[in-house]
Design a protein around this motif. Structure first.
Motif, PDB file in Angstrom:
ATOM      1  N   PHE A 195       0.799  -1.106  -0.189  1.00  0.00           N
ATOM      2  CA  PHE A 195       0.084  -0.034  -0.253  1.00  0.00           C
ATOM      3  C   PHE A 195       0.987   1.241   0.010  1.00  0.00           C
ATOM      4  CE2 PHE A 195      -2.786  -3.194   1.934  1.00  0.00           C
ATOM      5  CZ  PHE A 195      -3.930  -3.093   1.140  1.00  0.00           C
ATOM      6  N   ILE A 219      -4.710   6.443   0.809  1.00  0.00           N
ATOM      7  CA  ILE A 219      -4.316   4.879   0.893  1.00  0.00           C
ATOM      8  C   ILE A 219      -3.164   4.504   1.781  1.00  0.00           C
ATOM      9  CG2 ILE A 219      -3.140   3.184  -0.597  1.00  0.00           C
ATOM     10  CD1 ILE A 219      -4.418   4.499  -3.407  1.00  0.00           C
ATOM     11  N   LEU A 227      -6.444   1.022   3.252  1.00  0.00           N
ATOM     12  CA  LEU A 227      -7.906   0.628   2.525  1.00  0.00           C
ATOM     13  C   LEU A 227      -8.393  -0.397   3.352  1.00  0.00           C
ATOM     14  CD1 LEU A 227      -7.191   0.249  -1.240  1.00  0.00           C
ATOM     15  CD2 LEU A 227      -7.712   2.280   0.234  1.00  0.00           C
TER      16      LEU A 227
END
Length: 297
Positions: free
Chosen positions: A126, A283, A288
């Motif tokens: 991520f 993000i 998420l």
């Protein structure tokens, strides 16, 4: 109990963080106007000094806790904070409040990569996705037609490295310590560094307009002193992912206010850049997690 099973403290935490975000967002426009009359380092000197005094009054007897560990952590945090604010504020001289707000927020994306350099802790997927998206966003916001970069935009992005360092140092310094006491020390250290450098590199301000004085008081007492307290309260009662989402709105509110006051002229390219930077920060901060929770239901 509050509706949806939320406790009063949960609501208090979220309101505190939202207030912090909105007040910080307004600081970009106020600071931009203030810089028309006072040089950056002198603005920061007054801002950190008044905020320190305010928190010392609020902290009261808590300040008796100060020891070598508090001083060590506070000096490191305050030094990083002074560098971050100084570079960011010089950047604001040459760019718009909205650009300054969004480009500064990229520090959230930088934290994992700075940790990688310092501690060999590899970023997760991520973080890498957020880094790529953020880089694209910075390009949309900052690159001119000839691929050159505005001086203010470059300085603002560079300030993100020092903000990232501040986050890392803070995380290693706050464990088991009173946050108000530690904040007093770091703000005092930041004020010291700004005063020394201002005295060396910038002329002493004179003939300061009254509206500028009001702006400095607003930046010092509300945007710095009060907001640090609200942030502490907010993060105490709010889960980290939720707090991260609320705090990412700072750049959005800052840009909207700048547009409303006529200080920002958006092109489609810059707007796309803002959206990409916001998405990258979102993000990086949330990983998420909300999508994972939906899948598990």
């Amino acid at each position: 109990m509050i509706n949806n099973g939320m406790h009063k403290n949960d609501v208090l935490g979220r309101i505190s963080l939202l207030a912090t975000t909105m007040i910080w967002a307004s600081s970009f426009v106020v600071l931009k106007s203030t810089l028309d009359h006072i040089t950056p380092l002198w603005v920061l000197t007054v801002r950190f000094t008044l905020a320190t005094v305010l928190l010392m009054i609020i902290g009261g007897k808590r300040l008796k806790k100060v020891n070598k560990e508090y001083i060590r952590g506070g000096v490191l945090m305050g030094s990083c904070l002074a560098m971050a604010y100084a570079v960011q504020t010089y950047g604001l001289v040459y760019t718009t409040p909205g650009k300054n707000a969004f480009l500064t927020s990229s520090y959230c994306v930088l934290v994992p990569f700075v940790s990688w350099v310092l501690f060999a802790k590899k970023p997760n997927k991520f973080n890498i996705i957020a880094g790529v998206v953020c880089l694209a966003g910075i390009g949309c916001v900052s690159l001119n037609g000839d691929l050159s970069v505005n001086r203010g935009d470059a300085l603002t992005v560079f300030s993100g490295i020092f903000y990232a360092l501040h986050i890392i140092v803070s995380a290693r310094s706050v464990d088991g310590k009173d946050p108000i006491v530690l904040t007093v020390i770091q703000l005092a250290v930041a004020a010291f560094w700004c005063l020394i450098t201002a005295a060396i590199f910038e002329p002493v301000p004179s003939n300061i307009p009254s509206d500028c004085i009001i702006g400095i008081l607003y930046l010092s007492l509300l945007c710095t002193g009060v907001c640090y307290l609200l942030q502490v309260v907010g993060q105490k009662y709010t889960p980290a992912p939720t707090a991260a989402v609320i705090l990412t709105l700072e750049s959005v509110f800052g840009t909207l206010l700048s547009i409303a006051l006529g200080k920002e002229h958006l092109t489609l390219e810059i707007l796309i850049g803002f959206v990409l930077i916001f998405a990258a920060v979102f993000i990086s901060e949330t990983k998420l997690e909300f999508l994972k929770r939906k899948k598990s239901k």
